[in-house]
Motif scaffolding. Structure first.
Motif, PDB file in Angstrom:
ATOM      1  N   ASP A  26      44.890  13.443 -63.558  1.00  0.00           N
ATOM      2  CA  ASP A  26      44.872  12.863 -62.605  1.00  0.00           C
ATOM      3  C   ASP A  26      44.869  12.945 -61.196  1.00  0.00           C
ATOM      4  OD1 ASP A  26      47.390  11.585 -64.084  1.00  0.00           O
ATOM      5  OD2 ASP A  26      48.804  13.368 -64.520  1.00  0.00           O
ATOM      6  N   TRP A  27      43.653  12.402 -60.622  1.00  0.00           N
ATOM      7  CA  TRP A  27      43.556  11.461 -59.417  1.00  0.00           C
ATOM      8  C   TRP A  27      44.923  12.189 -58.014  1.00  0.00           C
ATOM      9  CZ3 TRP A  27      39.183  13.828 -57.763  1.00  0.00           C
ATOM     10  CH2 TRP A  27      38.741  13.978 -56.480  1.00  0.00           C
ATOM     11  N   TYR A  28      44.338  13.605 -56.871  1.00  0.00           N
ATOM     12  CA  TYR A  28      44.697  13.344 -55.818  1.00  0.00           C
ATOM     13  C   TYR A  28      43.817  13.503 -55.033  1.00  0.00           C
ATOM     14  CZ  TYR A  28      49.122  14.243 -58.728  1.00  0.00           C
ATOM     15  OH  TYR A  28      49.972  14.215 -59.780  1.00  0.00           O
ATOM     16  N   ALA A  29      44.062  12.300 -53.698  1.00  0.00           N
ATOM     17  CA  ALA A  29      42.460  12.650 -52.654  1.00  0.00           C
ATOM     18  C   ALA A  29      42.925  14.001 -52.025  1.00  0.00           C
ATOM     19  CB  ALA A  29      42.841  10.930 -51.805  1.00  0.00           C
ATOM     20  N   TYR A  30      41.595  14.168 -51.564  1.00  0.00           N
ATOM     21  CA  TYR A  30      41.918  15.712 -50.726  1.00  0.00           C
ATOM     22  C   TYR A  30      42.543  15.502 -49.364  1.00  0.00           C
ATOM     23  CZ  TYR A  30      39.149  17.440 -54.673  1.00  0.00           C
ATOM     24  OH  TYR A  30      38.708  18.184 -56.844  1.00  0.00           O
ATOM     25  N   GLU A  31      41.891  16.697 -48.798  1.00  0.00           N
ATOM     26  CA  GLU A  31      42.430  16.269 -47.633  1.00  0.00           C
ATOM     27  C   GLU A  31      41.078  17.498 -46.320  1.00  0.00           C
ATOM     28  OE1 GLU A  31      46.199  15.873 -46.107  1.00  0.00           O
ATOM     29  OE2 GLU A  31      47.124  15.819 -48.117  1.00  0.00           O
ATOM     30  N   SER A  32      41.112  17.070 -45.434  1.00  0.00           N
ATOM     31  CA  SER A  32      40.802  17.975 -44.519  1.00  0.00           C
ATOM     32  C   SER A  32      40.772  17.434 -43.312  1.00  0.00           C
ATOM     33  CB  SER A  32      38.643  17.575 -44.512  1.00  0.00           C
ATOM     34  OG  SER A  32      38.675  18.884 -43.211  1.00  0.00           O
ATOM     35  N   GLN A  33      41.671  18.738 -42.672  1.00  0.00           N
ATOM     36  CA  GLN A  33      42.964  17.966 -41.529  1.00  0.00           C
ATOM     37  C   GLN A  33      42.285  19.647 -40.771  1.00  0.00           C
ATOM     38  OE1 GLN A  33      46.802  17.684 -42.117  1.00  0.00           O
ATOM     39  NE2 GLN A  33      46.656  16.332 -43.590  1.00  0.00           N
ATOM     40  N   GLY A  52      44.451  24.010 -39.250  1.00  0.00           N
ATOM     41  CA  GLY A  52      43.963  22.708 -40.022  1.00  0.00           C
ATOM     42  C   GLY A  52      44.517  23.346 -41.878  1.00  0.00           C
ATOM     43  N   TYR A  53      43.918  22.696 -42.290  1.00  0.00           N
ATOM     44  CA  TYR A  53      44.267  21.662 -43.948  1.00  0.00           C
ATOM     45  C   TYR A  53      43.513  21.403 -44.601  1.00  0.00           C
ATOM     46  CZ  TYR A  53      47.842  20.250 -47.049  1.00  0.00           C
ATOM     47  OH  TYR A  53      47.904  20.436 -49.002  1.00  0.00           O
ATOM     48  N   SER A  54      43.504  22.040 -45.916  1.00  0.00           N
ATOM     49  CA  SER A  54      42.232  21.432 -46.667  1.00  0.00           C
ATOM     50  C   SER A  54      42.723  21.694 -48.209  1.00  0.00           C
ATOM     51  CB  SER A  54      40.867  22.530 -46.746  1.00  0.00           C
ATOM     52  OG  SER A  54      40.439  21.938 -47.641  1.00  0.00           O
ATOM     53  N   TYR A  55      42.837  20.303 -48.773  1.00  0.00           N
ATOM     54  CA  TYR A  55      43.525  20.363 -50.027  1.00  0.00           C
ATOM     55  C   TYR A  55      41.850  19.732 -51.323  1.00  0.00           C
ATOM     56  CZ  TYR A  55      45.099  18.163 -54.136  1.00  0.00           C
ATOM     57  OH  TYR A  55      45.854  18.334 -55.659  1.00  0.00           O
ATOM     58  N   SER A  56      41.702  20.612 -51.680  1.00  0.00           N
ATOM     59  CA  SER A  56      40.539  19.922 -52.885  1.00  0.00           C
ATOM     60  C   SER A  56      40.951  20.424 -53.904  1.00  0.00           C
ATOM     61  CB  SER A  56      39.273  20.908 -51.825  1.00  0.00           C
ATOM     62  OG  SER A  56      39.529  22.148 -52.565  1.00  0.00           O
ATOM     63  N   GLY A  57      42.252  19.821 -54.613  1.00  0.00           N
ATOM     64  CA  GLY A  57      42.841  20.284 -56.030  1.00  0.00           C
ATOM     65  C   GLY A  57      43.986  21.443 -56.494  1.00  0.00           C
ATOM     66  N   VAL A 110      47.137  23.264 -57.475  1.00  0.00           N
ATOM     67  CA  VAL A 110      48.590  22.296 -56.772  1.00  0.00           C
ATOM     68  C   VAL A 110      48.812  22.455 -55.793  1.00  0.00           C
ATOM     69  CG1 VAL A 110      51.017  24.089 -57.269  1.00  0.00           C
ATOM     70  CG2 VAL A 110      49.106  24.794 -58.660  1.00  0.00           C
ATOM     71  N   HIS A 111      48.530  23.090 -54.516  1.00  0.00           N
ATOM     72  CA  HIS A 111      48.591  22.690 -53.218  1.00  0.00           C
ATOM     73  C   HIS A 111      47.315  22.997 -52.406  1.00  0.00           C
ATOM     74  CE1 HIS A 111      49.140  26.880 -52.559  1.00  0.00           C
ATOM     75  NE2 HIS A 111      49.632  27.442 -53.294  1.00  0.00           N
ATOM     76  N   GLY A 112      47.445  22.352 -51.141  1.00  0.00           N
ATOM     77  CA  GLY A 112      46.353  23.019 -50.111  1.00  0.00           C
ATOM     78  C   GLY A 112      46.042  24.190 -49.544  1.00  0.00           C
ATOM     79  N   TYR A 113      45.513  24.462 -48.471  1.00  0.00           N
ATOM     80  CA  TYR A 113      45.123  25.715 -48.022  1.00  0.00           C
ATOM     81  C   TYR A 113      45.233  25.327 -46.658  1.00  0.00           C
ATOM     82  CZ  TYR A 113      42.831  29.616 -46.358  1.00  0.00           C
ATOM     83  OH  TYR A 113      42.390  31.387 -45.976  1.00  0.00           O
ATOM     84  N   SER A 114      46.291  26.335 -46.017  1.00  0.00           N
ATOM     85  CA  SER A 114      46.758  25.687 -44.746  1.00  0.00           C
ATOM     86  C   SER A 114      45.444  27.506 -43.492  1.00  0.00           C
ATOM     87  CB  SER A 114      48.173  26.289 -43.664  1.00  0.00           C
ATOM     88  OG  SER A 114      48.836  25.737 -44.662  1.00  0.00           O
ATOM     89  N   PHE A 115      45.197  27.115 -42.790  1.00  0.00           N
ATOM     90  CA  PHE A 115      44.399  27.774 -41.820  1.00  0.00           C
ATOM     91  C   PHE A 115      43.884  27.884 -40.027  1.00  0.00           C
ATOM     92  CE2 PHE A 115      41.730  24.651 -42.757  1.00  0.00           C
ATOM     93  CZ  PHE A 115      40.731  24.630 -41.976  1.00  0.00           C
TER      94      PHE A 115
END
Length: 321
Positions: free
Chosen positions: A173-180, A199-204, A206-211
């Protein structure tokens, strides 16, 4: 008979005299009343004239006083305006920078139309009137940081293409990556410019990563501030801050946010660092990203050391005036 006639004649004469006397008195009284009325009328006219003159004089005096008072008030207002202008001029000597932050959003899709990546980036421009060198120094440092993020986004773009191709081959299942990335000014005065990045990053997964991280600058020189440089003469602010944050981790307020109230020094050194502090209006703030000293659910943990406890520890130049 004669006696009676004489008595009657005498009575007539007395009556005539009485009538004459009464008539004269009445006339005199009338004349006196007339004279009195005339005198009273003259007196009233004189008093009215005098009152009119007095009123006119009073009005004239009041007008003169009013004009003088008005002039005095005007002069007072002018003086107040001059004082205000001097105050404003005095404040103008303390140059306060201005920071312009703009946000740009973009997306990247595969040739089959599938969205692969969304990107939110920021650009920052700082201006400091009369201090071109400080302005140039701050802008150069910020641009270097943004260039690093731009390079990371380019690497992510390459990665997302490979990951999407793998998802097609292995039927993921594909979920678009994010870089904010967003930015906000948390303090801006004649002493300090401090900017917070979130910032927030998602690259596959369960969930993304906040920093988060911070950048703080000396407005007068344009140099980037470090914890060691903030130390007042004879003080060691980095060590002080490390000890204080460790104490806060052991309090009830943070007990549910951290992995262990007795946080190890190595983990805390990633929090009390030059990359993770801000100078806000309230104090020096340290930012702990998820997984550093607490679980993902805790989000970004903040520790604030108020300025009133930092006198003698942090240079007075960087404490709000």
């Amino acid at each position: 008979m004669r006696f009676i006639r004489d008595i009657a004649l005498l009575l007539c004469l007395c009556l005539l005299c009485a009538l004459a006397a009464c008539g004269g008195t009445s006339t005199d009284t009338n004349d006196a009343q007339t004279d009195t009325s005339d005198s009273a009328a003259v007196s009233e006219e004189t008093e009215e004239d005098a009152q009119a003159v007095a009123d006119a004089a009073a009005d004239a005096a009041a007008n003169d006083d009013g004009e003088e008072a008005s002039e005095d008030v005007t002069e007072g207002e002018d003086e107040a305006e001059d004082e205000t202008a001097e105050t404003v001029d005095g404040e103008d000597t303390a140059v306060v920078p201005s920071a312009s932050i703009s946000v740009a959003e973009g997306s990247y899709s595969h040739e089959d139309g599938t969205q692969l990546l969304t990107v939110t980036t920021v650009s920052i421009s700082v201006s400091i009137e009369g201090k071109p060198e400080a302005e140039e120094s701050i802008n150069a440092d910020l641009q270097a940081l943004l260039n690093e993020i731009s390079t990371a986004n380019a690497d992510l773009k390459t990665q997302v293409e490979a990951d999407y191709e793998a998802s097609l081959e292995e039927d993921w299942d594909w979920y678009a990556y994010e870089s904010q990335l967003t930015a906000e000014v948390v303090r801006c005065d004649s002493q300090v410019l401090s900017i917070r990045f979130n910032g927030y990053s998602y690259s596959g997964g369960v969930h993304g990563y906040s920093f988060s991280y911070g950048r703080s600058y000396d407005v007068q020189s344009g140099s980037r501030l470090s914890l060691a440089f903030l130390s007042a003469s004879g003080a060691d602010f980095p060590t002080y801050a490390l000890e204080r944050v460790a104490e806060l981790c052991g309090t009830e307020e943070y007990s549910d946010l951290v992995f262990d109230p007795a946080v190890d020094q190595e983990s805390l050194s990633d929090v009390v660092s030059d990359e993770q502090f801000l100078l806000t209006a309230e104090g020096v703030v340290f930012l702990a990203d998820p997984y550093v000293i607490g679980p993902y659910a805790s989000g970004i943990i903040e520790f604030t050391l108020p300025y009133d406890e930092l006198e003698g520890v942090v240079k007075a130049d960087y404490l709000p005036s």
